[in-house]
Design a protein around this motif. Structure first.
Motif, PDB file in Angstrom:
ATOM      1  N   ALA A  76      16.538  45.154  35.118  1.00  0.00           N
ATOM      2  CA  ALA A  76      17.593  45.126  36.226  1.00  0.00           C
ATOM      3  C   ALA A  76      16.668  45.446  37.493  1.00  0.00           C
ATOM      4  N   ILE A  77      16.053  46.520  37.698  1.00  0.00           N
ATOM      5  CA  ILE A  77      15.195  47.234  38.553  1.00  0.00           C
ATOM      6  C   ILE A  77      13.951  46.094  39.060  1.00  0.00           C
ATOM      7  N   MET A  78      13.617  45.707  37.842  1.00  0.00           N
ATOM      8  CA  MET A  78      12.171  44.903  38.113  1.00  0.00           C
ATOM      9  C   MET A  78      12.764  43.581  38.704  1.00  0.00           C
ATOM     10  N   VAL A  79      13.796  43.012  38.251  1.00  0.00           N
ATOM     11  CA  VAL A  79      14.244  41.778  38.900  1.00  0.00           C
ATOM     12  C   VAL A  79      14.545  42.128  40.406  1.00  0.00           C
ATOM     13  N   VAL A  80      15.115  42.899  40.734  1.00  0.00           N
ATOM     14  CA  VAL A  80      15.258  43.442  42.184  1.00  0.00           C
ATOM     15  C   VAL A  80      13.942  43.786  42.817  1.00  0.00           C
ATOM     16  N   ILE A  81      13.158  44.383  42.283  1.00  0.00           N
ATOM     17  CA  ILE A  81      11.861  44.518  43.221  1.00  0.00           C
ATOM     18  C   ILE A  81      11.074  43.304  43.309  1.00  0.00           C
ATOM     19  N   ALA A  82      10.960  42.676  42.053  1.00  0.00           N
ATOM     20  CA  ALA A  82      10.116  41.176  42.083  1.00  0.00           C
ATOM     21  C   ALA A  82      10.804  40.206  43.097  1.00  0.00           C
ATOM     22  N   VAL A 138      18.903  40.384  26.972  1.00  0.00           N
ATOM     23  CA  VAL A 138      18.803  40.107  28.317  1.00  0.00           C
ATOM     24  C   VAL A 138      18.134  39.146  28.795  1.00  0.00           C
ATOM     25  N   VAL A 139      16.907  38.518  28.057  1.00  0.00           N
ATOM     26  CA  VAL A 139      16.345  37.522  28.464  1.00  0.00           C
ATOM     27  C   VAL A 139      17.301  36.422  28.415  1.00  0.00           C
ATOM     28  N   TYR A 140      18.151  36.187  27.494  1.00  0.00           N
ATOM     29  CA  TYR A 140      19.046  35.015  27.164  1.00  0.00           C
ATOM     30  C   TYR A 140      20.265  35.051  27.813  1.00  0.00           C
ATOM     31  N   THR A 141      20.415  36.019  28.882  1.00  0.00           N
ATOM     32  CA  THR A 141      21.641  35.878  29.714  1.00  0.00           C
ATOM     33  C   THR A 141      20.898  35.950  31.104  1.00  0.00           C
ATOM     34  N   LEU A 142      20.483  37.296  31.412  1.00  0.00           N
ATOM     35  CA  LEU A 142      19.918  37.238  32.801  1.00  0.00           C
ATOM     36  C   LEU A 142      18.946  36.439  33.005  1.00  0.00           C
ATOM     37  N   GLY A 143      17.884  36.235  32.347  1.00  0.00           N
ATOM     38  CA  GLY A 143      16.748  35.402  31.956  1.00  0.00           C
ATOM     39  C   GLY A 143      16.938  33.941  32.257  1.00  0.00           C
ATOM     40  N   SER A 148      17.654  28.917  35.765  1.00  0.00           N
ATOM     41  CA  SER A 148      18.652  27.789  35.872  1.00  0.00           C
ATOM     42  C   SER A 148      18.864  27.887  37.288  1.00  0.00           C
ATOM     43  N   ARG A 149      18.609  28.707  38.117  1.00  0.00           N
ATOM     44  CA  ARG A 149      18.873  28.798  39.406  1.00  0.00           C
ATOM     45  C   ARG A 149      18.476  27.452  40.151  1.00  0.00           C
ATOM     46  N   GLY A 150      19.438  27.096  41.058  1.00  0.00           N
ATOM     47  CA  GLY A 150      19.223  25.836  41.843  1.00  0.00           C
ATOM     48  C   GLY A 150      19.076  24.497  41.165  1.00  0.00           C
ATOM     49  N   THR A 151      19.361  24.496  39.773  1.00  0.00           N
ATOM     50  CA  THR A 151      19.584  23.389  39.108  1.00  0.00           C
ATOM     51  C   THR A 151      20.822  22.966  38.391  1.00  0.00           C
ATOM     52  N   ASP A 152      21.072  21.622  38.156  1.00  0.00           N
ATOM     53  CA  ASP A 152      22.536  21.467  37.786  1.00  0.00           C
ATOM     54  C   ASP A 152      22.735  21.544  36.243  1.00  0.00           C
ATOM     55  N   SER A 158      21.453  27.834  26.187  1.00  0.00           N
ATOM     56  CA  SER A 158      20.504  28.835  25.951  1.00  0.00           C
ATOM     57  C   SER A 158      21.114  30.256  25.543  1.00  0.00           C
ATOM     58  N   VAL A 159      22.233  30.525  26.310  1.00  0.00           N
ATOM     59  CA  VAL A 159      22.875  31.832  25.861  1.00  0.00           C
ATOM     60  C   VAL A 159      23.099  31.778  24.843  1.00  0.00           C
ATOM     61  N   ARG A 160      23.702  30.723  23.965  1.00  0.00           N
ATOM     62  CA  ARG A 160      24.146  30.799  22.831  1.00  0.00           C
ATOM     63  C   ARG A 160      23.028  31.053  21.634  1.00  0.00           C
ATOM     64  N   GLU A 161      21.585  30.957  22.235  1.00  0.00           N
ATOM     65  CA  GLU A 161      20.450  30.976  21.521  1.00  0.00           C
ATOM     66  C   GLU A 161      20.499  32.491  20.968  1.00  0.00           C
ATOM     67  N   ILE A 162      20.937  33.463  21.494  1.00  0.00           N
ATOM     68  CA  ILE A 162      21.019  34.977  21.062  1.00  0.00           C
ATOM     69  C   ILE A 162      21.697  34.805  19.918  1.00  0.00           C
ATOM     70  N   PHE A 163      22.767  34.151  19.141  1.00  0.00           N
ATOM     71  CA  PHE A 163      23.146  34.185  18.200  1.00  0.00           C
ATOM     72  C   PHE A 163      22.761  33.264  17.334  1.00  0.00           C
ATOM     73  N   ARG A 164      21.578  32.723  17.565  1.00  0.00           N
ATOM     74  CA  ARG A 164      20.774  31.681  16.517  1.00  0.00           C
ATOM     75  C   ARG A 164      19.498  32.612  16.074  1.00  0.00           C
ATOM     76  N   LEU A 165      19.349  33.716  16.779  1.00  0.00           N
ATOM     77  CA  LEU A 165      18.134  34.474  16.424  1.00  0.00           C
ATOM     78  C   LEU A 165      18.428  35.557  15.184  1.00  0.00           C
TER      79      LEU A 165
END
Length: 323
Positions: A76-82, A138-143, A148-152, A158-165
Motif C-alpha cells: 500500500a505504501i509503495m503504491v502511494v509513493i510510486a 494483494v496482486v490479484y486484488t489491488l494489482g 485495469s484502470r482506464g479500461t472497460d 482475474s480476482v477469481r484467479e486467487i482461488f485457482r492458485l
C-alpha cells in the motif's frame, strides 16, 4: 552466517545467479517453451514447497499476523509513493499503472524464496513462502485494479484467479493440519515418509524457479531503457527503506523473519503484474510506449541491478548491522 560482503555474495547471491545464467543460456541456444515449466512450478512445486515449509515451521501465529500486515502495508505504501512520484514527474496515464506495479510488487517467489533460503535457512524459506502467499492475494486484488484502470474490462475474472492458485489451499491445508495436531509428523513412520516425499518435490522448486527466471530474461525485448530509471530507483532504493521502517514498527520477535521480510521486499520487480498488464492495459498509439513492454524492460533492469543491491543488503543483515 558469513559477515563479509564476499561471503554474502558467495553463499546467498552467487548460487541464484549461477542457476539463472544456466536457464538464460539454455533459452538462448534452444527454442524452449517456458509455459509448461511455469505451470508445473506454480501448480505443483511451489504449493508443495509451501505446504512442507509451513507444516514444519516453528513460527507462531503472532509472527505470521505481523508478516501479513507487513506485506499488505508495504504494498500500500509503495503504491502511494510510486503514484505520487509518477504524477510529479508527469508520467503518462498509460505508463503510470506499470510504474506503480513495478515499484510495489517484488519478485518474492522466483527470486525471493531461493535467496531467502540461501541467506537465512529454513525460517527464511518459510517466511518467503508466506510473503508470496499474502502478496498473491494483494496482486490479484489491488494489482488488478491498478492494471485495469482506464479500461472497460471487468477485473472480476482475474480476482477469481486467487482461488485457482493451489498455493492458497496448500497454505490453508498446512495450517489446518498443524491446528489439528496432525503435523509435524514426529514418530509416525508412514507420515514421515509422506512428508519426506513432499519435501523432495518442494525442494525441486528452488532450481526450477531460478531456471525459469533466466529463461524469461532471455526472452525479454528491451524497450524504452531510459524510462526505467524511476521504477528502478523506487524498487531497489526506496523499497528496502520502506520495508526496514515497517519491520521496525511491527517489531518482529524473530529476527530472521524481519530480515527475510526486508530482503523479500527488496527483490526486483515481479513478473505476475506483467500478465495483468498484458490482459488489461489500454491500447496505445503507434508513437507511445506499450505498458507491458515497459514493465518487461523494468523487470529485466531491476533483476540485473539487484545483484549488487541484494548482496549488500544480505551482508548488512547477516552481519547484524541492522536487526
Amino acid at each position: 552466517m558469513p559477515t563479509s560482503l564476499s561471503g554474502a555474495f558467495t553463499t546467498a547471491v552467487m548460487p541464484i545467479i549461477a542457476v539463472a545464467v544456466v536457464g538464460y543460456l539454455f533459452a538462448r541456444v534452444y527454442d524452449v517453451d517456458i509455459d509448461p515449466l511455469n505451470t508445473v512450478g506454480l501448480y505443483v512445486m511451489i504449493p508443495t514447497l509451501a505446504f512442507h515449509s509451513i507444516a514444519t515451521t516453528p513460527l507462531g501465529g503472532g509472527e505470521v499476523l505481523k508478516l501479513t500486515a507487513g506485506v499488505v502495508g508495504y504494498a500500500a505504501i509503495m503504491v502511494v509513493i510510486a503514484g505520487a512520484v509518477g504524477r510529479f514527474l508527469g508520467t503518462s496515464e498509460a505508463l503510470l499503472g506499470a510504474l506503480i506495479l513495478a515499484s510495489a510488487f517484488p519478485n518474492s517467489g522466483f527470486i525471493g524464496i531461493p535467496l531467502s533460503e540461501f541467506a537465512f535457512g529454513a525460517i527464511g524459506r518459510t517466511t518467503a513462502v508466506l510473503y508470496l502467499t499474502v502478496q498473491n492475494v494483494v496482486v490479484y486484488t489491488l494489482g488488478v485494479y491498478i492494471a485495469s484502470r482506464g479500461t472497460d474490462r471487468n477485473p472480476r475474472e482475474s480476482v477469481r484467479e486467487i482461488f485457482r492458485l493451489p498455493l492458497i489451499y496448500a497454505v490453508i491445508l498446512a495450517v489446518l493440519f498443524r491446528a489439528l495436531g496432525v503435523l509435524p509428523a514426529d514418530g509416525n513412520a508412514t507420515a514421515g515418509a509422506i512428508m519426506a516425499t513432499i519435501q523432495m518435490v518442494g525442494d525441486a522448486a528452488i532450481p526450477l524457479m531460478l531456471l525459469i527466471v533466466g529463461m524469461k530474461l532471455a526472452e525479454t525485448d528491451i524497450q524504452a531503457l531510459s524510462k526505467t530509471v524511476t521504477p528502478t530507483v523506487l524498487k531497489l532504493g526506496v523499497a528496502p527503506i520502506v520495508a526496514f521502517a515497517i519491520a521496525l514498527v511491527l517489531g518482529f520477535e524473530n529476527v530472521t523473519v524481519a530480515r527475510t521480510f526486508i530482503v523479500e521486499s527488496a527483490t526486483p520487480a515481479a513478473t505476475v503484474p506483467l500478465a495483468l498488464l498484458i490482459e488489461y492495459s489500454p491500447e496505445v498509439g503507434p508513437d507511445e510506449i506499450d505498458p507491458a513492454e515497459y514493465l518487461s524492460t523494468v523487470i529485466f533492469v531491476t533483476t540485473v541491478l539487484s545483484i549488487g543491491v541484494l548482496t549488500g543488503l544480505v551482508y548488512v543483515l547477516q552481519a547484524g548491522l541492522v536487526f
